[in-house]
Each structure stands twice: as structure tokens, then as C-alpha cells.
Motif scaffolding. Structure first.
Motif, PDB file in Angstrom:
ATOM      1  N   VAL A   1      15.685 -12.401 -11.978  1.00 52.28           N
ATOM      2  CA  VAL A   1      14.553 -11.931 -12.770  1.00 52.28           C
ATOM      3  C   VAL A   1      14.277 -10.476 -12.395  1.00 52.28           C
ATOM      4  O   VAL A   1      13.921 -10.176 -11.248  1.00 52.28           O
ATOM      5  CB  VAL A   1      13.295 -12.780 -12.525  1.00 52.28           C
ATOM      6  CG1 VAL A   1      12.160 -12.293 -13.425  1.00 52.28           C
ATOM      7  CG2 VAL A   1      13.584 -14.255 -12.788  1.00 52.28           C
ATOM      8  N   ASN A   2      14.472  -9.587 -13.357  1.00 55.89           N
ATOM      9  CA  ASN A   2      14.181  -8.175 -13.134  1.00 55.89           C
ATOM     10  C   ASN A   2      12.677  -7.950 -13.281  1.00 55.89           C
ATOM     11  O   ASN A   2      12.139  -7.978 -14.387  1.00 55.89           O
ATOM     12  CB  ASN A   2      14.953  -7.299 -14.128  1.00 55.89           C
ATOM     13  CG  ASN A   2      16.447  -7.369 -13.903  1.00 55.89           C
ATOM     14  OD1 ASN A   2      16.918  -7.284 -12.775  1.00 55.89           O
ATOM     15  ND2 ASN A   2      17.200  -7.544 -14.976  1.00 55.89           N
ATOM     16  N   MET A   3      12.013  -7.746 -12.159  1.00 58.39           N
ATOM     17  CA  MET A   3      10.570  -7.612 -12.141  1.00 58.39           C
ATOM     18  C   MET A   3      10.141  -6.163 -12.326  1.00 58.39           C
ATOM     19  O   MET A   3      10.875  -5.228 -11.993  1.00 58.39           O
ATOM     20  CB  MET A   3      10.019  -8.134 -10.814  1.00 58.39           C
ATOM     21  CG  MET A   3      10.381  -9.575 -10.500  1.00 58.39           C
ATOM     22  SD  MET A   3       9.636 -10.763 -11.645  1.00 58.39           S
ATOM     23  CE  MET A   3       7.891 -10.598 -11.232  1.00 58.39           C
ATOM     24  N   GLY A   4       8.944  -5.984 -12.852  1.00 55.74           N
ATOM     25  CA  GLY A   4       8.363  -4.654 -12.875  1.00 55.74           C
ATOM     26  C   GLY A   4       8.153  -4.145 -11.456  1.00 55.74           C
ATOM     27  O   GLY A   4       8.113  -4.920 -10.495  1.00 55.74           O
ATOM     28  N   LYS A   5       8.007  -2.853 -11.296  1.00 53.25           N
ATOM     29  CA  LYS A   5       7.940  -2.263  -9.960  1.00 53.25           C
ATOM     30  C   LYS A   5       6.526  -2.342  -9.387  1.00 53.25           C
ATOM     31  O   LYS A   5       5.535  -2.290 -10.115  1.00 53.25           O
ATOM     32  CB  LYS A   5       8.407  -0.808 -10.002  1.00 53.25           C
ATOM     33  CG  LYS A   5       9.880  -0.658 -10.378  1.00 53.25           C
ATOM     34  CD  LYS A   5      10.314   0.791 -10.364  1.00 53.25           C
ATOM     35  CE  LYS A   5      11.799   0.911 -10.731  1.00 53.25           C
ATOM     36  NZ  LYS A   5      12.273   2.305 -10.696  1.00 53.25           N
ATOM     37  N   PHE A   6       6.468  -2.452  -8.055  1.00 51.22           N
ATOM     38  CA  PHE A   6       5.214  -2.309  -7.338  1.00 51.22           C
ATOM     39  C   PHE A   6       4.949  -0.819  -7.173  1.00 51.22           C
ATOM     40  O   PHE A   6       5.423  -0.178  -6.232  1.00 51.22           O
ATOM     41  CB  PHE A   6       5.289  -2.987  -5.974  1.00 51.22           C
ATOM     42  CG  PHE A   6       5.338  -4.490  -6.015  1.00 51.22           C
ATOM     43  CD1 PHE A   6       4.321  -5.213  -6.618  1.00 51.22           C
ATOM     44  CD2 PHE A   6       6.393  -5.184  -5.439  1.00 51.22           C
ATOM     45  CE1 PHE A   6       4.348  -6.605  -6.645  1.00 51.22           C
ATOM     46  CE2 PHE A   6       6.429  -6.564  -5.455  1.00 51.22           C
ATOM     47  CZ  PHE A   6       5.410  -7.285  -6.064  1.00 51.22           C
ATOM     48  N   GLU A   7       4.189  -0.249  -8.087  1.00 43.73           N
ATOM     49  CA  GLU A   7       3.960   1.195  -8.077  1.00 43.73           C
ATOM     50  C   GLU A   7       3.253   1.665  -6.808  1.00 43.73           C
ATOM     51  O   GLU A   7       3.516   2.758  -6.291  1.00 43.73           O
ATOM     52  CB  GLU A   7       3.145   1.604  -9.303  1.00 43.73           C
ATOM     53  CG  GLU A   7       3.820   1.315 -10.641  1.00 43.73           C
ATOM     54  CD  GLU A   7       5.033   2.200 -10.892  1.00 43.73           C
ATOM     55  OE1 GLU A   7       5.159   3.230 -10.207  1.00 43.73           O
ATOM     56  OE2 GLU A   7       5.842   1.849 -11.779  1.00 43.73           O
ATOM     57  N   LYS A   8       2.356   0.835  -6.277  1.00 48.61           N
ATOM     58  CA  LYS A   8       1.623   1.221  -5.075  1.00 48.61           C
ATOM     59  C   LYS A   8       2.492   1.186  -3.820  1.00 48.61           C
ATOM     60  O   LYS A   8       2.088   1.688  -2.777  1.00 48.61           O
ATOM     61  CB  LYS A   8       0.415   0.303  -4.880  1.00 48.61           C
ATOM     62  CG  LYS A   8      -0.655   0.422  -5.951  1.00 48.61           C
ATOM     63  CD  LYS A   8      -1.819  -0.506  -5.647  1.00 48.61           C
ATOM     64  CE  LYS A   8      -2.895  -0.431  -6.721  1.00 48.61           C
ATOM     65  NZ  LYS A   8      -4.025  -1.355  -6.418  1.00 48.61           N
TER      66      LYS A   8
ATOM     67  N   ASN B   1       2.744   5.983  -0.824  1.00 48.45           N
ATOM     68  CA  ASN B   1       2.916   4.694  -1.506  1.00 48.45           C
ATOM     69  C   ASN B   1       3.731   3.743  -0.639  1.00 48.45           C
ATOM     70  O   ASN B   1       4.613   3.032  -1.119  1.00 48.45           O
ATOM     71  CB  ASN B   1       3.615   4.896  -2.857  1.00 48.45           C
ATOM     72  CG  ASN B   1       2.780   5.706  -3.823  1.00 48.45           C
ATOM     73  OD1 ASN B   1       1.778   5.222  -4.339  1.00 48.45           O
ATOM     74  ND2 ASN B   1       3.179   6.953  -4.043  1.00 48.45           N
ATOM     75  N   LEU B   2       3.381   3.735   0.639  1.00 53.25           N
ATOM     76  CA  LEU B   2       4.109   2.943   1.626  1.00 53.25           C
ATOM     77  C   LEU B   2       3.276   1.785   2.157  1.00 53.25           C
ATOM     78  O   LEU B   2       3.781   0.666   2.302  1.00 53.25           O
ATOM     79  CB  LEU B   2       4.536   3.849   2.793  1.00 53.25           C
ATOM     80  CG  LEU B   2       5.096   3.175   4.035  1.00 53.25           C
ATOM     81  CD1 LEU B   2       6.453   2.546   3.733  1.00 53.25           C
ATOM     82  CD2 LEU B   2       5.224   4.193   5.186  1.00 53.25           C
ATOM     83  N   THR B   3       2.014   2.024   2.431  1.00 47.59           N
ATOM     84  CA  THR B   3       1.203   1.029   3.115  1.00 47.59           C
ATOM     85  C   THR B   3      -0.275   1.262   2.836  1.00 47.59           C
ATOM     86  O   THR B   3      -0.680   2.339   2.376  1.00 47.59           O
ATOM     87  CB  THR B   3       1.474   1.100   4.642  1.00 47.59           C
ATOM     88  OG1 THR B   3       0.771   0.033   5.287  1.00 47.59           O
ATOM     89  CG2 THR B   3       1.048   2.431   5.233  1.00 47.59           C
TER      90      THR B   3
END
Length: 430
Positions: A243-250, A207-209
Motif C-alpha cells: 500500500v503506497n501511503m501518503g507521506k508524513f509531512e511533519k 521535520n524530524l521530531t
């Protein structure tokens, strides 16, 4: 009418927003073409509906109406691998301009209600980052060490775009003072390619690139006050929350805390002074709290202490907080034409000890000049145009050698950036 306009503005931004390569770190110099032409100064000056994007209290002093605009943005970014790290003894330059130009839209609507209340909505590209290295790939095989164990890449790129949609309300306390608030509905998209050289430095290298685009959303707020100190002088103060954003899971193996990439808080104070019947001068000071976002503010040197990319409170870009100074002038040539100019300065937030990771985000420009015009088309409508040039600036990496052959050299690059932007907006006053 208000509901229909809200929907139209939201759709416009969703469809039209491309990657924005911002100029004060990850932030634009200003919001709205009038303010862009005046160096970004906006906190104390209610020019029109887009002024709400900086200070929501300006809705009480700006005319009713709407405006729609767009900016074409052209950055020029390069990264030069310093000779001691190139393996050839000669510095190697990587061109990050695989994507050359970007369209950044904006729109706003505002109307006065009864009882001193004004409402509106502003939508805009708040910032972002893009680099595309198709020539002279910066993180190829052997980047970490002469043993060439790291994966190579034929291209390296990142793409971050960030859109704000901000419903706003302002209340006029009396003839001279107003307070306002906006709810910031934020959406962002990110994609990265060619970062395989960091595989051994990631907590989740799958889940890096090269996982395609990923999105996240969040909700924040901006509060502000604006007032008329005298007939000629006005002032304003605005605070935008983190702004606390949701995470980029990918990309949980790239950004700290498992893919977390929040929007930093910012505080802006400004004044506007009518120095002559035809001439207005405005000035702002803005502080952007990059250090409050782990993915942006945490040092990449955490890699040297065993902290992996994507881990809890893990390595980031190592940016400092940024203080930005903005000043602009607007001169009314005649009833139908005004001209504007401005200057914007903010010391770049990137540290010379952390240039390697910032090859992906070489936000090193500092000095900007701007020019603009306002042309009245009818008594109720006008065109506003702006031009911004960010002067070429180079940040020299301090060239510190890594502590071991398997550690990345964190200051191996010199980063160079310059920018040009041309924008136009159309507005109608009710």
C-alpha cells in the motif's frame, strides 16, 4: 443493512483504535480472535467474518453474520546501551514502557447474495509500533560522540497506529472453490519525540521530531482463493499488495523519501485438516516483504555514506523480509464449548548490525504460544476468547564502532522484548 453496518464498523475502528505494537515485525500474529487463538492460521480456514481479513475468498465459506472484538495488548520492551558506548564503562538500560497497554479493536460483517456472490467488510488494527522511554533516555546529549554536541532529550518515544477498513467480495466458482478480493482502505498516524540526537543526520531537521501527530492514507488490495480439496481438507492462498501511503509531512526528515512509510506486501498460504470429527488442525506460512518499503528495509548504514534521514532512498530500519510459520488446533469439547491452541514463529527481522535505530522499533520477539475458547451462548451467537504470549527474546547488537566521532554507532544497543495479549469477541450468525 449493509451500508449501515459498513458505517458502524468504520466508526468503531476510528474511535477505538489505539497504538498497536505488533508481534510478527509490524504485523499481528493473526486477525480475528479464533485465528489468534490458533497461532494466526487463517488462509485455508473460514472460521467467521473476520477470516476475510486474511483471505477474502473465505467469505464464500463462512456463515453469514457479524463479529465485534477487541484485544488488550501489553508489550515489555527495553534497550541496553552497551558498555563501550555508554561513556561510563557500564551498560545502561532504558525502559521503553512509558505506555504499557493498548486496545486493538476489530469488527466484520458478511452476507451471501444471489448467484454465488458473497459480500462483507472487515475493519481492524493491522499493526503499528510504540516505544516510550521516560527512564534511561536512549538518545541523550553526547550520543553521537564524546563532545556532547548533539541535543539531549528528557524522553524519547514514537507512536505508530495503522487501521484497515476492507470492503470484500467473494465469488463461489463451484461447490468447492471460491475467489475473492478486498479493497484495503488504510489510515495511519505517527508521532515522534526526543529524536534531537539525529538532527545533524537529517535532511530536514525541522521535520524530524516533536511535531505532534501526523496522518496518512492509502489504498491497496488483497486477492485470494480458497477451496475444499476433500471433505476433510481445505486450502487457501492470499496476496496483499503493498500500500503506497501518503507521506508524513511533519516527519519528512525522519522517514526515507521525504516522510514515506508504506505498508509492505504479504503472501499467505494455508491448509486446514479435520483430523477427527471434533478436532481441526490449521497451518499457514506467511511472507512479509519489509525490504520492499524503503523506510523499513533500507539499511541505517547509509548514514555512513552521507545519505541523510528523509532523503530519497535514504536510511531506514534495515529490516529483512520475514517468513512466519503458524499452526493451530481447535477441539470441540461438546456442543457448546471448543478449546484452541497455537504456535507462531517468525525469525525477527531486525539485524544485529542495526540495533541503534531499532531502539525505536524493537520488534525482536520470535516465538508465540496461544490459547483460546469458543463458547456458544445461543444457537446463533457465541463468545471467543484468546491469550497470546510472545516469549522474551534479546537481540545483541554486534557493537561495531562508528567510522568517526561524529557518526552514530549503529549497533550500540541490545534489544529485549516480550509480550502478552488477551482478546475477546462476540459474534452472531444470521
Amino acid at each position: 443493512m449493509f451500508r449501515k453496518t459498513t458505517l458502524a464498523v468504520s466508526i468503531l475502528l476510528a474511535l477505538g483504535a489505539q497504538s498497536a505494537f505488533a508481534t510478527n515485525g509490524l504485523a499481528p500474529t493473526g486477525l480475528g480472535q479464533t485465528h489468534k487463538a490458533m497461532g494466526g492460521a487463517a488462509a485455508g480456514y473460514a472460521a467467521g467474518p473476520m477470516s476475510m481479513a486474511t483471505n477474502p475468498a473465505s467469505a464464500s465459506f463462512s456463515p453469514d453474520g457479524y463479529e465485534v472484538g477487541a484485544e488488550v495488548f501489553k508489550p515489555n520492551r527495553t534497550a541496553t546501551l552497551k558498555a563501550p558506548f555508554s561513556g561510563t564503562g557500564v551498560a545502561q538500560e532504558a525502559d521503553g514502557n512509558g505506555d504499557e497497554m493498548f486496545l486493538i479493536p476489530e469488527a466484520a460483517y458478511k452476507r451471501d447474495m444471489k448467484g454465488g456472490l458473497s459480500v462483507g467488510i472487515a475493519a481492524y488494527g493491522n499493526g503499528g509500533m510504540n516505544t516510550a522511554y521516560d527512564s534511561g533516555v536512549p538518545f541523550g546529549a553526547g550520543f553521537f560522540s564524546s563532545t556532547a554536541t548533539a541535543p539531549g532529550a528528557s524522553s524519547t518515544s514514537i507512536d505508530l497506529k495503522q487501521v484497515f477498513v476492507s470492503p470484500t467480495a467473494s465469488y463461489r466458482v463451484n461447490d468447492k472453490v471460491a475467489v475473492g478480493a478486498s479493497v484495503n482502505l488504510v489510515a495511519q498516524r505517527f508521532e515522534a519525540e526526543g529524536l534531537g540526537a539525529f538532527t545533524n543526520a537529517s535532511a530536514s531537521n525541522t521535520n524530524l521530531t516533536d511535531n505532534g501527530g501526523d496522518t496518512s492514507t492509502g489504498i491497496g488490495a488483497t486477492v485470494g482463493v480458497q477451496g475444499k480439496i476433500s471433505d476433510k481438507l481445505s486450502a487457501g492462498l492470499a496476496y496483499r499488495s503493498k500500500v503506497n501511503m501518503g507521506k508524513f509531512e511533519k516527519y519528512q526528515g525522519l522517514f526515507s523519501n521525504g516522510g514515506e512509510f508504506d505498508v509492505p506486501a504479504a503472501t499467505t498460504a494455508g491448509i486446514a485438516y479435520q483430523v477427527a470429527p471434533q478436532t481441526l488442525v490449521a497451518a499457514d506460512i506467511e511472507n512479509i516483504e519489509y525490504s520492499g518499503v524503503a523506510a523499513i528495509g533500507n539499511s541505517s548504514s547509509k548514514l555512513y555514506t552521507g545519505s541523510l534521514m528523509g532523503s530519497d532512498n535514504g536510511p531506514g530500519f534495515g529490516w529483512n523480509d520475514q517468513t512466519v510459520y503458524k499452526v493451530g488446533v481447535k477441539h470441540q469439547v461438546n456442543d457448546g464449548l471448543a478449546v484452541m491452541a497455537g504456535y507462531n514463529y517468525g525469525k525477527n527481522p531486525v539485524k544485529s548490525s542495526e540495533t541503534t535505530v531499532n531502539v525505536l522499533a524493537p520488534a525482536v520477539v520470535e516465538k508465540h504460544i496461544s490459547l483460546g475458547f469458543e463458547k456458544k451462548l445461543t444457537p446463533q451467537s457465541k463468545l471467543v476468547g484468546s491469550y497470546i504470549h510472545a516469549f522474551k527474546n534479546t537481540l545483541t547488537g554486534d557493537g561495531t564502532m562508528p567510522p568517526s566521532l561524529t557518526a552514530p554507532p549503529l549497533s550500540a544497543y541490545d534489544l529485549t522484548m516480550e509480550q502478552d495479549a488477551v482478546g475477546i469477541s462476540y459474534s452472531v450468525q444470521f
